[in-house]
Scaffold this active site. Structure first.
Site: not given
Ligand code: T1G
Length: 699
Positions: A105, A125
């Protein structure tokens, strides 16, 4: 600060330096924004590179910070990424080795991305019960396309950078360099080449659409629903990526944030994060320093070519370690090798193993009928019949032939490793390596530490466990070590529930609804009821006062050993695994109750689950306070990886913490009043009673 700043010519390089994987902890995040600020202030700097030191670009947010104030403390990851996007000068991510979660990210927030081949790229995640919380669900679809991005986010699986770079139309990487060694220089050159390009490209400004949006996301929801039983995160990933296609970037980011915070506090995510750290903590032994010298294991010998010996051997062959198997008779060897071949050939047939790899592994395998041939092995593992006299004979032979410094291991599942060690003149070199059947499949390995086991032997086998892809947990010496000692109490409770009014199917259904893949009776039919029968007979001699339901013995006396005899607690159709309730077994249980003068009562699913699960908790508390296990999380790892405890519950002790130890002890007090149960067993272990009284949890 765990991010370094250095200027090369007119390029500022910010290097993440937070070993082992450059987790984006608070100090690293602070270091990035400080570096960005310095670069903005320095007129000589025209562009900026962010990269990672050591073996990762970044493994993502610092999992060790989760649940602490630091995790959300500013600058949080979204703020760091915003600072990058608002930089007046171009920021180039130089990605290598590992770019995962928040690390990816971070890179997606940069204006450009230059990658080395071989980099594992992922948004994992979901494996922690959450979803990317720093824009991953909004930016990845914009650079890869909605479908490839959603697949990555829902699976959490890593894809190599060179594969992603080949995706048509991808904008994830602006450049894929030829090799990891070339990355630093190429990233600098790239940064110089874009120093004057304006406007600075932002991923957030890219379009994000799917031509058949509604239909596709409905399809995606149906697919995800089927594969994510017990876990809420995968379905939420679909919602977040759909939000990316529906409106403004800022709205999508807000939607992602809201979902992320919600998921972070779910018990499922707490369990998954607990297990992530627990599995890695298991390899750490309190009194064995990480830098303890290890013995080199270049070759392994296995005694016994049966089911266990064959499965154990495969683990080492799979890791490229030569194995020599010893048996007493040639036909036993032939049978064992044939079984290993059959297992590999099945994998080749399923496309899970390449034919040349299969042959390479078989080339590492040799056999012998003579102990003398084993003398050069660095490690020998005996997997012979579970009887102390047989073990004694084997270890006396091994002691006579094995070279000094060889490690002598027993695969025993219940016998006393200290006794076995003292059959030799070298008890310091003896250790238990308790594999779980099928040994080439089950991840758990109980490393049984004898009183005399040397620390370097422990350090060696723990390192070797990682090499053969096992999750190893150290156990002290007691009857059943950690897992089998706990399942003993679980099985006793299952028997008492039958005596008191349940059918096997009712007990199995209740605990399977809780999350176990198989209840105790289906499990008994799978493993073989005769195994438990033999253990009970042995225990009846050693612990005559131990109370059991007689139903399991009655079943075995009828020869109903389970799937292997076509019938056990249930009936089975050849070739199928469906457990078909059998009226005769139910009748046998009813008649047994009558013979005891027991009037059956209706027992709730809640009581069934509590008695089965809390019996594990209480025995685990004894195991902890006796020092058989080093820490509570080790016991969760054993029971998740070796006994099918539901992952979303995090293990028996994590689950007890979620329920609240006060409530666990209250339930145990109720069970202790039941005359048909074992009141003595339900006395809370002193550790459990103390923690409950102090309002604490297992740590
Ligand atoms: N944070 C902190 N420590 C980590 C870590 C992490 N992200 N990843 C690994 N470690 C530690 C691990 O505990 C172990 O420590 C050591 O590194 C080696 O790990 C906002 C919030 C990176 C592929 O899920 O998949 O970003 O035992 O044995 O086999 O969206 O670790 O040595 O003390 O596994 O070489 C998302 C998880 C976080 C990646 C390396 N990231 N890590 O594998 O070594 S959530 C992940 C891995 C997030 C944002 C959200 C693997 C690895 P110790 P290891 P490995």
């Amino acid at each position: 600060m765990t991010a370094e700043y250095k200027v090369h010519g007119n390029v500022a390089v910010i290097t993440l330096a937070n070993p082992p994987v450059n987790g984006l902890g608070l100090s690293t995040r602070q270091g990035i924004v400080d570096g960005l600020e310095k670069a903005q202030q320095d007129a000589a700097v025209k562009s900026i590179v962010i990269t990672g030191a050591g073996g990762a670009f970044s493994g993502g947010a610092d999992i060790k910070e989760f649940g602490t104030d630091k995790a959300m403390q500013e600058p949080n990851l979204n703020s760091v990424i915003a600072a990058i996007e608002n930089s007046d000068k171009p920021v180039v991510a130089a990605i290598h080795s590992v770019a995962m979660g928040g690390g990816l990210e971070l890179a997606l927030g940069c204006h450009y991305r230059v990658a080395a081949p071989g980099c594992s790229v992922a948004l994992p995640e979901v494996k922690l019960g959450i979803l990317p919380g720093a824009g991953g669900t909004q930016r990845l679809p914009r650079v890869l396309g909605v479908e490839p991005a959603l697949n990555m986010i829902v699976s959490g699986e890593a894809i190599k950078s060179e594969m992603l770079a080949m995706l048509p139309g991808q904008k994830l990487f602006d450049k894929l360099v030829a090799s990891p060694e070339a990355l630093a220089a190429e990233a600098l050159a790239f940064a110089q080449s874009v120093a004057d390009v304006r406007p600075l490209p932002l991923v957030r400004n890219l379009p994000c659409k799917h031509p058949q949006g509604d239909a596709y996301f409905q399809f995606a929801r149906n697919m995800v629903k089927g594969m994510s039983k017990n876990f809420p995160a995968p379905a939420k990933c679909v919602d977040a990526v759909e939000a990316a296609t529906k409106g403004k970037f800022a709205d999508g980011l807000a939607a992602e944030r809201e979902i992320f915070i919600h998921l972070m506090w779910t018990p499922e995510s707490r369990s998954l994060r607990h297990l992530f750290l627990a599995e890695r903590a298991a390899s750490k032994i309190p009194d064995v320093p990480a830098d303890t010298p290890k013995r080199e294991i270049k070759s392994v010998a296995v005694i016994g070519a049966g089911t266990m010996g064959g499965g154990i051997s495969m683990n080492f062959l799979n890791a490229g370690i030569p194995v020599k198997i010893l048996e007493m008779k040639q036909e036993a060897l032939d049978r064992g090798i044939a079984t290993i071949r059959k297992n590999y050939e099945a994998q080749v047939k399923k496309g899970k193993l390449k034919a040349d790899k299969y042959e390479q592994r078989m080339a590492l395998l040799s056999t012998t009928l003579s102990y003398d041939d084993l003398k050069d092995a660095d490690l020998v593992i005996e997997a012979v019949f579970e009887e102390i006299g047989v073990k004694e004979a084997v270890f006396k032979q091994l002691d006579a032939v094995m070279k000094p410094g060889a490690i002598l291991a027993s695969n025993t599942s219940t016998l006393d490793v200290n006794k076995i060690a003292h059959f030799t003149q070298r008890p310091q070199d003896v250790v238990g390596l308790h594999f779980f059947s099928p040994a080439n499949v089950m991840k758990l390995l109980e490393v049984v530490r004898g009183d005399a086991t040397a620390k370097d032997v422990l350090a060696t086998v723990m390192q070797l466990a990682k090499k053969i892809k096992k999750t190893a947990v150290v156990s002290g010496v007691c009857d059943g070590f950690i897992g089998n000692r706990m399942i003993e109490q679980y099985s006793r409770q299952a028997g008492f529930l039958l005596d008191e009014g349940c059918t096997p199917a009712q007990v199995d259904k209740a605990i399977e609804k809780f999350g176990f893949a198989m209840g105790p009776f289906r499990m008994g039919d799978l493993a073989g009821n005769d195994i438990g029968w033999a253990i009970r007979k042995r225990r009846a001699v050693e612990h005559p006062d131990m109370k059991y339901s007689k139903t399991a013995d009655l079943l075995c006396e009828k020869g109903r050993f389970g799937q292997k005899t076509g019938a056990g607690w249930y009936d089975y159709v050849p070739g199928k695994r469906d457990a078909i309730p059998n009226a005769e077994v139910v009748q046998m249980i009813e008649e047994h109750r009558k013979s005891l003068g027991i009037t059956p009562r209706k027992i709730s699913d809640e009581e069934i689950v509590q008695r089965l699960v809390f019996s594990l908790v209480n025995e685990a508390a004894h195991i902890l306070e006796e020092g058989i296990a080093n820490k509570a999380s080790d016991i969760d790892v054993v029971y998740i990886f070796g006994y099918g405890f539901p992952v979303h519950r995090g293990g028996p002790l994590n689950y007890a913490n979620e329920v609240g130890l006060f409530n666990v002890v209250q339930a145990m007090k109720r069970f202790a009043k039941n005359p048909l149960d074992d009141a003595q067993f339900w006395q809370p272990a002193p550790l459990l009673a103390r923690l409950a009284a102090e309002g604490k949890t297992f740590q």
